[in-house]
Design an enzyme around this catalytic site. Structure first.
Site, PDB file in Angstrom:
ATOM      1  N   ASP A 143       0.816  -1.214   0.000  1.00  0.00           N
ATOM      2  CA  ASP A 143       0.000   0.000   0.000  1.00  0.00           C
ATOM      3  C   ASP A 143       0.848   1.261   0.000  1.00  0.00           C
ATOM      4  OD1 ASP A 143       0.952   0.185   2.613  1.00  0.00           O
ATOM      5  OD2 ASP A 143      -0.943  -0.380   3.539  1.00  0.00           O
ATOM      6  N   GLY A 144       2.172   1.106   0.078  1.00  0.00           N
ATOM      7  CA  GLY A 144       3.048   2.268   0.024  1.00  0.00           C
ATOM      8  C   GLY A 144       3.145   3.054   1.312  1.00  0.00           C
ATOM      9  N   ARG A 194      14.080  10.500   6.018  1.00  0.00           N
ATOM     10  CA  ARG A 194      15.413   9.999   6.326  1.00  0.00           C
ATOM     11  C   ARG A 194      16.443  10.649   5.408  1.00  0.00           C
ATOM     12  NH1 ARG A 194      14.734   3.543   5.016  1.00  0.00           N
ATOM     13  NH2 ARG A 194      13.992   3.687   2.869  1.00  0.00           N
ATOM     14  N   ARG A 201      21.875   1.195  -3.515  1.00  0.00           N
ATOM     15  CA  ARG A 201      22.009  -0.106  -2.865  1.00  0.00           C
ATOM     16  C   ARG A 201      22.695  -1.099  -3.787  1.00  0.00           C
ATOM     17  NH1 ARG A 201      17.058  -0.077   0.392  1.00  0.00           N
ATOM     18  NH2 ARG A 201      16.220   2.053   0.305  1.00  0.00           N
ATOM     19  N   ASP A 270      19.042  -5.772  -1.479  1.00  0.00           N
ATOM     20  CA  ASP A 270      18.426  -4.470  -1.739  1.00  0.00           C
ATOM     21  C   ASP A 270      18.405  -3.592  -0.494  1.00  0.00           C
ATOM     22  OD1 ASP A 270      16.360  -6.667  -1.223  1.00  0.00           O
ATOM     23  OD2 ASP A 270      15.167  -4.890  -0.783  1.00  0.00           O
TER      24      ASP A 270
END
Length: 518
Positions: A143-144, A194, A201, A270
């Site tokens: 759902d993000g 953040r 990555r 990842d």
């Protein structure tokens, strides 16, 4: 050139913040183009409010900490204002792939994060990212959104790790909302802002390797080299040198994790930073009662990412990175021998992980034991301590902290550490060997104690401390988030007024679980 999003409708104070955050600067990740990312606005978040804020992180970015008091602050840092930004300045979600729990997962990407832009301040450039800002083209079935509990945990741990001296993303703020989000139960949404020099990555490189996009792979590698490792250009093979830099940084990072008893929980490729910083605080934890097999992620049923496995998994992840970079290696070789010799070069560089990790951890353990010199047998002494800690489930943080009270002359200061062990006889045997080793040191007990207390934290983000802050935050009391963050910014200091934050965890803490569901 730089392009900043429109600050229309913002106060003067927040307009200056918006103007400072550009996401089309020369050399930025966003300039790599549409093969790497998709631009889109954040999903609306209803009635956002500030849950946590780091004034220190704000200053690092060149922001006046008073911005957190601005009425528009929460709306801006949950992404609500991005719906009004021009298309060329919209935030972006990046695409990457990766191995998850050791299995190739194919295309992944920023499924719930958007790169807001970059800030340049104090000679450094920082990327800002909104985690939990809604669905993206890479969300798959998600759902993000992020939820309040995981967002508070990431905010607190990002700042805690920084003050432990461990490379990490930072967290500027947590923005909450009463908007419901379904997990195992209905929770409320939150967005973490953040901050890191880069969010590239291992999985970014794996993505273009797996799709046979050598052009994009090289463009990404060039971006990382030019921005972060310009010295690699002087090497015979810049891309092999890039691998070497990342391998060594990763080895150093894992040594630091192991030395403070930190478990990441989801060391998928990842979730590994090319810069060797801690990223993606999902299910994580600091070990309480020491168990070398401790699994902090309830979803990790096989124990792949247990505490003792972290060095091995990090090396495996570096191997995946080397494979992804392989098409770029060996430009100096003739075509007939390039492939074979490039593999040999990569294997040689990967061995650097082992050469770096073991001495790095041994050095940290000597420091934790207060040994200023290196002697034969130090490694065995440290390992024996860990062995009896494991057998007794002695508290990791408190054991090392209390060792500073011991004396090289007698057992008068043994009690605080000794009392953490059920098998007192086993501890006493080890303590005698430890005292004998300390007698070979020239520092007196006072100087050694001070040195040990500078590397052995008294305060770490224990699960029950985070849980207490989360429970109060759910009742709209954010004072414990602020208080706990303040304590964790001074992890090595004696803070008598917060002695309870350094105590052994209560019985109910043993029932706490964290998983990938957040």
């Amino acid at each position: 050139m730089s392009f900043s999003p429109s600050s229309t409708g913002l106060s003067e104070r927040m307009s200056s913040v918006a103007d400072a955050i550009g996401n089309t600067r020369d050399g930025s990740f966003a300039q790599l183009g549409t093969s790497f990312l998709t631009r889109l606005p954040a999903a609306p978040l209803n009635a956002p409010y500030v849950v946590g804020f780091s004034a220190e992180a704000a200053r690092m970015l060149g922001f006046d900490p008073s911005i957190a008091d601005d009425a528009a602050f929460a709306a801006y840092f949950c992404g609500n204002t991005t719906r009004e930004w021009p298309s060329q300045a919209l935030p972006y979600a990046s695409v990457y792939s990766g191995h998850q729990f050791g299995v190739w997962a194919g295309q992944l990407g920023d499924g719930r994060a958007l790169g807001l832009g970059e800030v340049e301040h104090g000679g450094a450039r920082y990327e800002l990212q909104l985690k939990g800002s809604g669905r993206t083209p890479y969300s798959r079935m998600g759902d993000g959104r992020a939820v309040l509990r995981s967002s508070i945990r990431e905010f607190l741990c990002s700042e805690a790790m920084h003050h432990l001296g461990i490379p990490t993303t930072r967290a500027l703020c947590v923005i909450g909302s009463d908007q419901p989000v379904r997990r195992e139960e209905i929770e409320t949404a939150a967005v973490v802002t953040r901050v890191a020099p880069s969010f590239v990555r291992f999985g970014h490189f794996e993505h273009f390797y797996s799709n046979d996009r050598v052009d994009a792979l090289q463009a990404l590698a060039d971006h990382v080299i030019d921005r972060f490792f310009p010295q690699c250009r002087e090497a015979d093979d810049p891309y092999l040198a890039l691998l070497g830099e990342s391998v060594l940084r990763t080895a150093d990072l894992i040594a630091q994790w192991q030395a403070v008893g930190f478990c990441h929980g989801v060391m998928n490729t990842d979730n590994m930073s090319i810069l060797g910083v801690t990223i993606d605080y999902g299910p994580f934890g600091f070990v309480d009662g020491f168990d070398a097999n401790h699994i902090c992620n309830h979803s990790d049923t096989s124990g792949r990412y247990a505490y003792r496995m972290q060095p091995q998994i990090a090396y495996w992840n570096c191997f995946c990175l080397a494979q992804a970079l392989l098409p770029l290696f060996g430009a100096r070789y003739d075509e007939a021998s390039r492939g074979e010799r490039s593999v040999e070069d990569a294997q040689r560089v990967l061995e650097g992980f082992k050469d770096r990790f073991a001495p790095a951890l041994e050095k940290r353990l000597r420091d934790k034991l207060g040994l200023a010199t290196e002697r034969a047998g130090d490694d065995a002494l440290a390992n024996k301590l860990l062995e009896i800690m494991h057998a007794n489930r002695a508290d990791f943080t408190l054991t090392f902290r209390h060792l500073a009270r011991m004396s090289k002359h007698d057992a008068s200061g043994d009690a605080p550490a000794r009392d953490l062990f059920l098998d007192r006889a086993a501890f006493d045997l080890w303590a005698n060997d430890y005292r004998a080793r300390l007698s070979e040191e020239t520092r007196d007990d006072t100087a050694r104690r001070e040195a040990m207390n500078r590397v052995n934290p008294k305060y770490v983000l224990r699960n029950h401390l985070a849980e207490t802050a989360i429970r109060r935050a759910k009742e709209k009391d954010f004072s414990e988030v602020e208080r706990l963050a303040a304590v964790l910014r001074r992890p090595f200091d004696e803070q008598p007024e917060y002695e309870a934050y350094a105590a052994l965890p209560p019985d109910w803490a043993g029932s706490l679980e964290v998983s990938c569901s957040s």
